[in-house]
Design an enzyme around this catalytic site. Structure first.
Site: not given
Lengths: 98, 501
Positions: B155, B80, B179
């Site tokens: 997210s 990420k 997330s």
């Protein structure tokens, strides 16, 4: 809680050092009350006898071993600087502001 | 032997160890897959092809020389973009960091590199991890591999979509309010938010430091366990890092036995807020566990009603402080207004141009909640609710070994559907937030297909430091469900024939 209007949003943006367009101030001031109303319910149960928690797993006095480790070189630290100068971070004028 | 990119990471690692395939072939196959489908999905913000292939070749050479390697050596991974990677662009999906090349690695990235996992690239996300749909990314939303008109969650939608679309067998996510788990839920993948402090936060671009936690994004419970074992453990560079040794998570995932396990269903996380078919898949999953010998009990956590409010005070407060460092002085974007090039004006112009709408919204909310006169009513009260939520959990865990709920109230919603309604967007996190407030570990795994034939997820929560329990119950339920489905849920996902990158 008092209602939050355009002036309040502009003041908060000033405190947070964010330049907003008039349109952004309009939109944010239109949303602010609804969001704060939704979260304000916390005060219903947050009575004086309830202790506050700032950290999920409490720890105190956390130290690492006092050993020498590698750090960034000056070159590495400045590699992404927008305006490096003489081996330092070049910044805009900071004195003489209002 | 041919390369199977749909196999689990554990199976790919076994094929590497047996010498049936090389890491160079496996990594190239994943890079080809990214080339073929990511133009449409936009799961990656950066693809590090040359570096990944170089790592793969190095691992192959070391293996050929008889070197003892980590069990996952040679299995590629996606990271990420909120996790810093030395020499590789890291933006947190924000314009303010566009083009930034960090001079150091996050501790978890150091561990990935030391174990020989080729890093395929950096995955898309909501800007600074603020969102539940990946739509607040400054570089365009990620699309859900099950339906490209839908959100992949957020997210960490990029990591979940990459793993779900077989672009990567493993990925790293971060979970501040859900997330990792919510994207797993809406993409039919597995995500684990470890106990706070189980995985080092050093090198994570912080949103809310007392809530943030990195963890595995995978297609199986065993893969999540293997990755957690690799990235977990004490780090002297993170003062909130736990000193506990890493437990045998993969062994727990392989146990496939829930006899006598007490599973508590949280009364406050069911009912009308949850879509009917999401609830139905949840109930069926519990029935399977009960038939396998688990005991289902009901627990009540009355203060969960205030958790969302507490979260949306604490998180913006911490974020407003953490994001103060993006000021155009030392790294990242700098915008110099012609009329007034002073430091304060530069900061304002830089932050005005560099941050997106949701980031500005949260910084202002946090600034307000922390301001004189409101601090006690907002931030102070939210911290008290945090105590009450912890007390609710403590009482619930007297009656149950793990707790269960649907992960997300609905299946993936459509792109654009909630983007103009922050309160509707925030409500996606209703079931995931309590664990972050209390620092507890949570797992989401697929429970089946629900509304519109899209995946739903089931979440299990355990007491702090009880991550092993999640792998035990998750591994067992996954096996029971896959028996009923005749294979993994992702085998039912539509074929991707999209436009190439």
């Amino acid at each position: 809680m008092p209602s939050i209007g355009r002036d309040d949003v502009a003041r908060l943006a000033d405190l947070a050092r964010i330049q907003l367009t008039d349109e952004e101030v309009d939109r944010l001031s239109g949303e602010f009350d609804a969001i704060m109303d939704a979260v304000a319910s916390v005060s219903e149960v947050a009575t004086a006898d309830v202790p506050a928690t700032s950290h999920p797993i409490p720890m105190t006095n956390v130290f690492r071993e006092d050993t020498v480790t590698d750090t960034l070189t000056q070159e590495q630290a400045l590699a992404a600087a927008p305006h490096p100068e003489d081996g330092r971070f070049g910044v805009p004028q900071i004195l003489g502001e209002e | 032997m041919s390369i199977d990119i749909t196999a689990s990471a554990a199976a790919q690692a076994a094929a590497l160890r047996a010498g049936e395939i090389t890491s160079a072939e496996l990594t190239a196959a994943h890079l080809d897959r990214i080339d073929a489908v990511d133009g449409d999905l936009n799961a990656f913000l950066h693809v590090s092809r040359d570096e990944a292939l170089a790592t793969a070749a190095d691992v192959d050479a070391r293996r050929a020389a008889g070197e003892e390697l980590h069990p996952l050596a040679g299995v590629p991974i996606a990271v990420k973009d909120v996790v810093v990677t030395e020499g590789m662009p890291t933006t947190a999906a924000s314009t303010i960091l566009e083009g930034w090349i960090p001079p150091y690695d996050a501790t978890l990235v150091t561990k990935l590199r030391a174990a020989g996992l080729p890093i395929l690239g950096k995955t898309n996300m909501d800007e600074f991890a603020m969102g539940s749909s990946t739509e607040s990314s400054a570089f365009g939303p990620t699309r859900n591999p099950w339906d490209r008109d839908r959100i992949p969650g957020g997210s960490g939608g990029g990591s979940a979509a990459a793993v779900g679309a077989f672009e990567a067998p493993l990925a790293i996510g971060t979970d501040t309010g859900g997330s990792i788990r919510q994207p797993a839920s809406v993409t039919g993948t597995v995500g684990v938010k470890p106990t706070y402090g189980s995985v080092s936060r050093y090198g994570l671009i912080a949103m809310a430091s007392s809530l943030d936690q990195a963890g595995p994004v995978t297609r199986s419970v065993e893969d999540a366990a293997l990755l957690h074992e690799l990235i977990g453990g004490h780090d002297p560079r993170d003062s909130t890092s736990l000193t506990d040794p890493v437990a045998a998570y993969a062994a727990a995932a392989g146990r496939k036995d829930v006899k006598g396990l007490r599973i508590g269903v949280i009364e406050q996380l069911e009912g009308e807020a949850f879509a009917p078919e999401v609830t139905a898949r949840f109930t069926e999953s519990l029935s399977l566990l009960e038939q396998a010998g688990a005991e289902i009990v009901r627990v009540s956590c009355p203060n969960f009603a205030y958790a969302l409010g507490a979260y949306y005070l604490i998180m913006p407060s911490e974020a407003s402080s953490n994001l103060a460092k993006f000021d155009g002085m030392r790294f990242g974007l700098r915008v110099v207004p012609e009329e007034s090039p002073t430091a304060e004006a530069v900061m304002k112009a830089t932050r005005g141009a560099g941050f997106g709408a949701e980031v500005k919204r949260r910084i202002l909310l946090g600034t307000y909640a922390l301001s004189a006169g409101y601090y006690d009513a907002y931030y102070g009260s939210a911290q008290k609710v945090r105590t009450l939520v912890q007390q609710d959990f403590a009482a619930a865990f007297e009656q149950a070994d793990v707790l269960a709920s649907p992960t997300s109230p609905t299946v993936a919603f459509r792109l654009g559907e909630k983007v103009d309604d922050p309160l509707a967007m925030y409500a996606n996190d209703i079931a995931t937030i309590p664990a972050n407030l209390a620092g507890l570990p949570g797992i989401s795994l697929p429970s089946g297909l629900a509304e519109d034939g899209l995946p739903a997820g089931i979440q299990f929560l355990a007491p702090a430091r009880g991550d092993e329990r999640l792998y035990r119950v998750g591994g067992a339920l996954e096996a029971l469900l896959e028996d009923t489905w005749g294979g993994p849920l992702l085998a039912k996902a539509p074929e991707l024939t999209g436009e190439s990158r």
